[in-house]
Design a protein around this motif. Structure first.
Motif, PDB file in Angstrom:
ATOM      1  N   LYS A   1       3.892  10.511  -6.524  1.00 48.73           N
ATOM      2  CA  LYS A   1       5.022  10.963  -7.358  1.00 48.73           C
ATOM      3  C   LYS A   1       4.569  11.293  -8.778  1.00 48.73           C
ATOM      4  N   LEU A   2       3.886  10.342  -9.414  1.00 47.06           N
ATOM      5  CA  LEU A   2       3.501  10.534 -10.806  1.00 47.06           C
ATOM      6  C   LEU A   2       2.381  11.554 -10.942  1.00 47.06           C
ATOM      7  N   GLY A   3       1.412  11.499 -10.009  1.00 47.62           N
ATOM      8  CA  GLY A   3       0.292  12.431 -10.115  1.00 47.62           C
ATOM      9  C   GLY A   3       0.726  13.872  -9.949  1.00 47.62           C
ATOM     10  N   LEU A   4       1.537  14.148  -8.929  1.00 40.40           N
ATOM     11  CA  LEU A   4       1.974  15.527  -8.712  1.00 40.40           C
ATOM     12  C   LEU A   4       2.922  16.007  -9.810  1.00 40.40           C
ATOM     13  N   SER A   5       3.749  15.088 -10.321  1.00 43.14           N
ATOM     14  CA  SER A   5       4.656  15.512 -11.398  1.00 43.14           C
ATOM     15  C   SER A   5       3.885  15.859 -12.668  1.00 43.14           C
ATOM     16  N   HIS A   6       2.832  15.096 -12.988  1.00 42.54           N
ATOM     17  CA  HIS A   6       2.049  15.406 -14.184  1.00 42.54           C
ATOM     18  C   HIS A   6       1.170  16.631 -13.978  1.00 42.54           C
TER      19      HIS A   6
ATOM     20  N   THR B   1       0.829  -1.211   0.000  1.00 43.15           N
ATOM     21  CA  THR B   1       0.000   0.000   0.000  1.00 43.15           C
ATOM     22  C   THR B   1       0.858   1.254   0.000  1.00 43.15           C
ATOM     23  N   ALA B   2       1.918   1.266   0.827  1.00 43.07           N
ATOM     24  CA  ALA B   2       2.792   2.435   0.867  1.00 43.07           C
ATOM     25  C   ALA B   2       3.481   2.657  -0.474  1.00 43.07           C
ATOM     26  N   ALA B   3       3.911   1.587  -1.127  1.00 39.39           N
ATOM     27  CA  ALA B   3       4.552   1.733  -2.433  1.00 39.39           C
ATOM     28  C   ALA B   3       3.574   2.283  -3.471  1.00 39.39           C
ATOM     29  N   LEU B   4       2.335   1.795  -3.462  1.00 40.56           N
ATOM     30  CA  LEU B   4       1.342   2.290  -4.428  1.00 40.56           C
ATOM     31  C   LEU B   4       0.989   3.750  -4.160  1.00 40.56           C
ATOM     32  N   VAL B   5       0.788   4.107  -2.874  1.00 43.02           N
ATOM     33  CA  VAL B   5       0.452   5.496  -2.544  1.00 43.02           C
ATOM     34  C   VAL B   5       1.596   6.422  -2.939  1.00 43.02           C
ATOM     35  N   ALA B   6       2.814   6.047  -2.644  1.00 36.97           N
ATOM     36  CA  ALA B   6       3.953   6.882  -2.998  1.00 36.97           C
ATOM     37  C   ALA B   6       4.090   7.035  -4.509  1.00 36.97           C
ATOM     38  N   THR B   7       3.854   5.942  -5.236  1.00 35.46           N
ATOM     39  CA  THR B   7       3.946   6.015  -6.699  1.00 35.46           C
ATOM     40  C   THR B   7       2.879   6.919  -7.280  1.00 35.46           C
ATOM     41  N   VAL B   8       1.640   6.805  -6.759  1.00 39.77           N
ATOM     42  CA  VAL B   8       0.555   7.665  -7.249  1.00 39.77           C
ATOM     43  C   VAL B   8       0.862   9.129  -6.967  1.00 39.77           C
TER      44      VAL B   8
END
Length: 542
Positions: A147-152, A138-145
């Protein structure tokens, strides 16, 4: 009644509005130790970032490990420490990525992961450690979302890499990083639990760790031989980790999986720059991530069932100890009664002897002789019955001689159905409690066969020792080998004899024409094991 309800409603409404009128009072406590935690955490994230890859992102593991190690009251300082770490790293990026991304992306990562750990708090009290895998995923998925969401959303120019490949790279990197450090943090938090770490000094554990180290060195040296050889060696490193998991449960996986991930990271080519990525190793790391997940789950289940077995085994031993204590207490009560009866018999013998002497002095010799003979016969019968209440002779001469001189032997001889017992070994090496239990079990077995079967009965017993356990094997059976015990007799044997045998770690079984009983004593002291000859308790040796 309606008026009272209205008044109560208005008072509750006034209480709800008090905070709006009077304001809120916040108690802010500054902890100097918290700032030290924040500083240490910031340096740990910085150091982990220097040796990380996109597919092996250790700061994600540092983040989850810190949340597991620190109490909730120190989490704000962890947020402060991570913000300081991101500030020094991302401040030069403001011109390229924008101030909004630097501020927002740096401030939301730790609170989001802290919320994930907080939501798993109830699962953390479970008997298994499988919840750690849920936290990691869960932590890996939340962090990935994030990272990518804020960068886009916030970058002036969105990333050029495909979002799916970037998500897979970031998610796997964070997940492996968490699986590298979080199990070690969990291991530290459970250091107070009962566990024998001396087992790690055993030869199998040393061999497994040595084999893992040798494979790591060989993989490092064979990096120039090609990707196929390197991949094969990396996959082989999972074998000693499997062995550690099987030997030590989740603790073995908590040590082996981080070692495996660290070794693979150390043998992965890197450009030395942040964001370094090695495509050939990425496929291997996907397999290793699945293997690490499976090993942690397997180790958690092994530990869970081992603890259940250990608890049941401990409860069983406690029940056996209590059962033995109850049997011994019952025997001691019978012993007191038998001694009381012996005293009564001695008093009667003295009184009769005085009466006989009085009759002889008055010239009544014939009545005196008749009284003497009758009293002697009744005294013998009385003492035989007393010995059946409790065999006091057993404490002085042992089980076998007590059987020969007790009332039970006289009762057997009176039936003309019990042949001479065949006894072997030295029963005096056994505890008195075990001898008493054997005496009761044996006499009850003979009594059952006398009442429910016909034909001659043979009693056989043999004492001996196997390793550190002493015991006795007793068989009570019919001489006619063609006979078979009836189902009613077998059921009666189980009902009446099994409890006492189980209390002494033994068994009671019926086989064709005989009853087989095995009773085991407590382990022999080491000092006495050297002077006793082991004797295998086999029925065919009788």
């Amino acid at each position: 009644m309606s008026t009272r309800v209205g008044i109560g409603t208005n008072s509750r409404r006034d209480q709800r509005l008090d905070w709006w009128r009077n304001g809120l009072q916040l108690n802010l406590r500054i902890r100097p130790a918290g700032f030290a935690v924040a500083l240490v955490y910031a340096f740990a994230c910085w150091g982990a970032r220097q040796i990380s890859l996109d597919q092996f992102y250790l700061p994600a593991g540092v983040r989850v490990a810190a949340l597991l190690l620190c109490p909730a009251r120190l989490w704000p300082y962890l947020i402060l420490g991570e913000y300081a770490y991101f500030a020094q790293m991302r401040y030069p990026m403001i011109d390229k990525y924008g101030l909004a991304w630097v501020v927002i992306a740096s401030a939301c990562m730790m609170p989001a992961v802290a919320l994930v750990v907080r939501l798993h708090r109830r699962m953390m009290t479970a008997q298994t450690e499988v919840w750690l895998l849920s936290v990691a995923a869960t932590a890996a998925l939340v962090a990935t979302v994030l990272k990518l969401g804020l960068s886009h959303l916030l970058w002036p120019t969105p990333p050029s890499l495909p979002i799916l490949s970037s998500a897979a790279r970031f998610a796997l990197g964070d997940y492996i990083g968490i699986l590298t450090l979080a199990p070690l943090a969990l291991l530290w938090t459970k250091r107070g639990a009962r566990y024998d770490w001396q087992a790690w000094r055993g030869l199998p554990t040393v061999i497994a760790l040595s084999f893992l180290l040798v494979l790591a060195i060989v993989t490092r040296l064979a990096a120039a031989d090609g990707d196929v050889t390197k991949t094969s060696l990396q996959l082989m490193m999972a074998l000693p980790v499997v062995a550690l998991t099987c030997m030590h449960g989740w603790r073995g996986a908590a040590v082996g999986v981080p070692l495996l991930n660290l070794i693979i990271s150390a043998t992965t080519p890197s450009t030395g720059l942040p964001g370094s990525f090695d495509a050939p190793t990425f496929a291997t790391q996907q397999i290793i991530a699945l293997a690490g997940t499976a090993l942690l789950a397997l180790g958690a289940q092994i530990s869970h069932y081992f603890h259940q077995y250990a608890r049941r085994d401990q409860d069983g031993k406690r029940a056996l100890t209590l059962s033995r204590t109850a049997h011994i207490a019952s025997e001691m009560d019978l012993r007191e009664r038998a001694l009381g009866l012996r005293k009564i018999a001695d008093g009667l013998d003295v009184s009769i002897q005085e009466t006989v002497e009085l009759l002889r002095r008055h010239g009544h010799h014939e009545p005196a002789e008749r009284l003497l003979r009758a009293s002697a016969a009744h005294s013998r019968q009385f003492r035989e019955q007393t010995s059946m209440v409790y065999p006091t002779a057993l404490e002085q001469v042992g089980l076998y001689l007590a059987l020969q001189v007790s009332g039970a032997r006289e009762a057997w001889d009176a039936t003309d159905r019990v042949s001479r017992p065949r006894l072997g070994g030295d029963p005096c090496r056994l505890s008195v409690g075990l001898q008493l239990a054997t005496y009761r079990t044996l006499t009850d077995a003979v009594s059952i066969l006398l009442k429910n079967e016909y034909g001659q009965i043979q009693v056989r017993a043999r004492c001996g020792q196997v390793q550190q356990h002493r015991g006795i094997l007793v068989t009570v059976g019919l001489l006619d080998v063609n006979r078979t015990l009836s189902p009613a007799t077998m059921a009666l044997v189980t009902e009446r004899l099994a409890a006492r045998a189980l209390a002494y770690g033994g068994t009671v079984t019926c086989h064709r024409n005989r009853i087989r009983m095995l009773l085991v004593d407590a382990p022999a002291p080491a000092a006495r094991q050297s002077v006793q000859t082991p004797l295998v308790l086999r029925e065919n040796a009788l």
